[in-house]
Design an enzyme around this catalytic site. Structure first.
Site, PDB file in Angstrom:
ATOM      1  N   LYS A  13       1.404 -25.137  19.076  1.00  0.00           N
ATOM      2  CA  LYS A  13       0.812 -23.684  19.372  1.00  0.00           C
ATOM      3  C   LYS A  13       0.546 -22.920  18.274  1.00  0.00           C
ATOM      4  O   LYS A  13       1.367 -22.546  17.486  1.00  0.00           O
ATOM      5  CB  LYS A  13       1.732 -22.960  20.323  1.00  0.00           C
ATOM      6  CG  LYS A  13       1.344 -22.038  21.472  1.00  0.00           C
ATOM      7  CD  LYS A  13       0.280 -20.959  20.703  1.00  0.00           C
ATOM      8  CE  LYS A  13       1.476 -19.574  20.284  1.00  0.00           C
ATOM      9  NZ  LYS A  13       0.795 -18.456  19.733  1.00  0.00           N
ATOM     10  N   GLU A  56      11.479  -6.567   6.145  1.00  0.00           N
ATOM     11  CA  GLU A  56      10.331  -7.552   5.657  1.00  0.00           C
ATOM     12  C   GLU A  56       9.115  -6.748   5.864  1.00  0.00           C
ATOM     13  O   GLU A  56       8.502  -6.440   6.962  1.00  0.00           O
ATOM     14  CB  GLU A  56      10.403  -9.001   6.283  1.00  0.00           C
ATOM     15  CG  GLU A  56       9.497  -9.755   5.764  1.00  0.00           C
ATOM     16  CD  GLU A  56       9.552 -11.119   6.253  1.00  0.00           C
ATOM     17  OE1 GLU A  56       9.511 -11.166   7.437  1.00  0.00           O
ATOM     18  OE2 GLU A  56       9.568 -12.440   5.482  1.00  0.00           O
TER      19      GLU A  56
HETATM   20  P1  ADP Z   1       4.166 -12.167  13.644  1.00  0.00           P
HETATM   21  O1  ADP Z   1       4.804 -11.157  13.911  1.00  0.00           O
HETATM   22  O2  ADP Z   1       4.189 -12.628  12.117  1.00  0.00           O
HETATM   23  O3  ADP Z   1       3.051 -12.607  14.404  1.00  0.00           O
HETATM   24  P2  ADP Z   1       5.666 -13.788  15.527  1.00  0.00           P
HETATM   25  O4  ADP Z   1       7.072 -14.123  15.348  1.00  0.00           O
HETATM   26  O5  ADP Z   1       5.390 -12.813  16.350  1.00  0.00           O
HETATM   27  O6  ADP Z   1       5.374 -13.391  13.916  1.00  0.00           O
HETATM   28  O7  ADP Z   1       4.538 -14.920  15.682  1.00  0.00           O
HETATM   29  C1  ADP Z   1       4.871 -16.124  15.179  1.00  0.00           C
HETATM   30  C2  ADP Z   1       4.387 -17.447  16.344  1.00  0.00           C
HETATM   31  O8  ADP Z   1       5.249 -17.365  17.561  1.00  0.00           O
HETATM   32  C3  ADP Z   1       2.907 -17.115  16.690  1.00  0.00           C
HETATM   33  O9  ADP Z   1       2.224 -18.357  16.940  1.00  0.00           O
HETATM   34  C4  ADP Z   1       3.114 -16.286  18.205  1.00  0.00           C
HETATM   35  O10 ADP Z   1       2.178 -16.687  18.986  1.00  0.00           O
HETATM   36  C5  ADP Z   1       4.512 -16.956  18.683  1.00  0.00           C
HETATM   37  N1  ADP Z   1       5.086 -16.178  19.722  1.00  0.00           N
HETATM   38  C6  ADP Z   1       5.299 -14.939  19.780  1.00  0.00           C
HETATM   39  N2  ADP Z   1       5.877 -14.647  20.829  1.00  0.00           N
HETATM   40  C7  ADP Z   1       6.395 -15.731  21.376  1.00  0.00           C
HETATM   41  C8  ADP Z   1       7.220 -16.046  22.323  1.00  0.00           C
HETATM   42  N3  ADP Z   1       7.759 -15.232  23.326  1.00  0.00           N
HETATM   43  N4  ADP Z   1       7.596 -17.504  22.527  1.00  0.00           N
HETATM   44  C9  ADP Z   1       7.014 -18.469  21.859  1.00  0.00           C
HETATM   45  N5  ADP Z   1       6.138 -18.021  20.916  1.00  0.00           N
HETATM   46  C10 ADP Z   1       6.052 -16.880  20.773  1.00  0.00           C
END
Ligand code: ADP
Ligand code: MG
Length: 503
Positions: free
Chosen positions: A194, A405
């Site tokens: 993903k 961060e």
């Molecule tokens: P950032 O804040 O840098 O965007 P995230 O942790 O939000 O970091 O995002 C990293 C990845 O995790 C992205 O591919 C995002 O779409 C995905 N992501 C965000 N929320 C979820 C979730 N609840 N479950 C699985 N993947 C997620």
């Protein structure tokens, strides 16, 4: 217009805009570029201009299910293939990526705003190196023989886990994808990735290129948002391992779901990495080291970025002045221009977040924030998400800039005079990803290396991820390791014990 059917170029291209358009609105499932089952898309934007450069398929649970089902079917034959042959195909993937380095560098620069010369091209080369490294390790998936009794042969064999769900962020999407996909495949798994919503296209192109070599269904790529597309991937019953790089907050959600399913999970989360500079080190070398460590060429969007720099008080002022001068000389501008050192922040959301931290630091009594380099003047970049790098000093330990961060071009300097005190300061963090120590006194350096709470400590250098070195943090920085043979064996395979009684 942006969804107009443009053929995906079969040969490497340096027309990154055409490539972005050609890849628009698609997942890659079962070896084919396909639209989302819902037919929906979302825009992909060039952060250096604000222009839409394409779209991405808006993935949901139906797309996840389709991808996981084909992956599960393809994995069965793949696992039966001799491991060395799987490795040979992954090594071929490296060759295709090498032939497309320039193209991939340009495309990732277009969608992320990372400068081509200092970051994007470099990333594409590292991706090829990671596939080449793992491609050579097919024969190394060895088990052990276990002494039991003379009439019993007792051995362990390593087996793949099945379908691996990989969730990646936007900062170095190609590289972080490669660190998951290459070992997962060589180990005999199939993968569904993903991509990050901010940077879906370059990784999709890599997936399309590699599907020319790999059997269909083994390497699938979905685009979409976290809760709608990432969460159903983690939850899918046929996904037997999740590897995630992203925020601590989402990492905890992923780990909770994995725990409920009782599946293994690897988490690479944030960092607040310290760099510690002693007064015996050559100043120019330390400043060079800080330039690499701060990752300002990536706008500080790195979990290993040296965001806290502790400098011995005897050289503090000279170091601070020399560092600011060096950053001043760095060129901010069009990411695709070879002269550019520093590009843009990835998205408006991150831009606001980083700008908020800088404003807060500047408003803090007793603190100074030196703005370095210069904003680009090219009118085409007027809407670009450029942030001037900032070097802070005089902040207290309790400041949000020191604790959290920032993921932007910001570092905080602190003077110190005692190695034990600075060690305690460096360890006083929720995070524990990386650290570097700069000294010619190797006794002190080594003591600190052992005592620093981090997954990776470097003395007198601060290199980025290397394919053969195990990488991963402690504390809130994550669980498990990536890169290296060890990561493939321990995190993409399980060990089975087989006993044969020949009495
Ligand atoms: P950032 O804040 O840098 O965007 P995230 O942790 O939000 O970091 O995002 C990293 C990845 O995790 C992205 O591919 C995002 O779409 C995905 N992501 C965000 N929320 C979820 C979730 N609840 N479950 C699985 N993947 C997620
Ligand atoms: Mg997010």
């Amino acid at each position: 217009m942006l969804d107009a059917p443009v053929a995906v170029p079969s040969a490497p291209t340096t027309d990154e805009k055409l490539l972005a358009q050609a890849l628009s609105g698609k997942h890659l499932i079962g070896g084919r570029l396909v639209p989302a089952r819902s037919g929906q898309t979302f825009p992909v934007v060039n952060p250096a201009t604000g222009e839409q450069i394409g779209t991405a398929a808006l993935g949901d649970a139906a797309d996840v299910d389709a991808a996981v089902q084909v992956a599960a079917a393809a994995q069965k034959d793949w696992a039966k293939m001799p491991a060395r042959k799987r490795g040979a195909l992954v090594a071929k993937c490296a060759e295709i990526i090498t032939a497309h380095v320039e193209e991939l560098g340009r495309l990732i620069a277009l969608e992320t705003g990372k400068a081509l010369r200092t970051e994007s091209r470099v990333e594409a080369n590292v991706v090829a190196d990671i596939f080449a490294f793992y491609g050579g390790l097919g024969s190394e998936l060895k088990g052990e023989s276990v002494p039991f009794s003379p009439d019993v042969l007792s051995v362990t064999v390593r087996e793949p886990l099945g379908v691996v769900g990989a969730i990646i962020p936007w900062n170095v999407p190609m590289l972080l994808m490669a660190l998951k996909v290459a070992p997962a495949l060589v180990a005999g798994n199939a993968v569904v990735v993903k991509s990050a919503e901010e940077a879906p296209l370059a990784v999709l192109r890599i997936c399309e290129l590699l599907n020319r070599v790999l059997p269909p269904g083994l390497f699938n790529m979905l685009s979409g948002f976290g809760p709608d597309c990432g969460a159903p991937l983690v939850e899918h019953p046929k996904v037997r391992k999740v590897t995630f790089t992203g925020s601590v907050e989402v990492g905890k959600i992923v780990a909770t779901t994995a725990a409920k399913k009782m599946i293994p999970v690897t988490l690479e989360l944030g960092g607040k990495s310290p760099m510690i500079v002693f007064d015996d080190i050559d100043l120019a070398r330390a400043v060079d080291g800080a330039i690499t460590s701060m990752r300002f060429t990536r706008q500080g969007q790195s979990c290993t970025a040296a965001s806290r720099i502790y400098v011995h008080e005897k050289v503090f002022d000279a170091f601070a002045a020399a560092l600011a001068k060096r950053v001043d000389a760095m060129v901010m501008g069009d990411p695709l221009d070879e002269k550019t050192d520093i590009g843009t922040i990835i998205s408006k959301e991150q831009f606001e977040k980083v700008s908020g931290f800088i404003a807060e630091g500047k408003a803090t009594a007793g603190a100074t924030g030196r703005a370095c380099s210069a904003m680009p003047t090219d009118p085409r970049l007027a809407k670009g998400l450029f942030v001037q790098p900032h070097i802070f000093s005089g902040l207290s330990k309790a400041s949000r800039l020191v604790q959290q961060e920032i993921f932007g071009p910001v570092t905080c300097l602190f003077p110190f005079n005692d190695w034990q005190a600075v060690l305690a300061e460096a360890n006083d963090s929720e995070y524990g990803l990386a650290a570097s120590v700069w000294t010619n006194n190797l006794q002190v350096g080594l003591r600190m290396a052992h005592a620093l709470e981090a997954g990776l400590v470097q003395i007198n250098q601060n290199l980025v991820v290397q394919a053969n070195l195990s990488y991963g943090g402690v504390k809130s920085s994550g669980l498990g390791k990536e890169a290296s043979l060890e990561a493939m064996l321990e995190h993409f395979m399980h060990k089975k014990t087989i006993m044969v009684n020949m009495a």
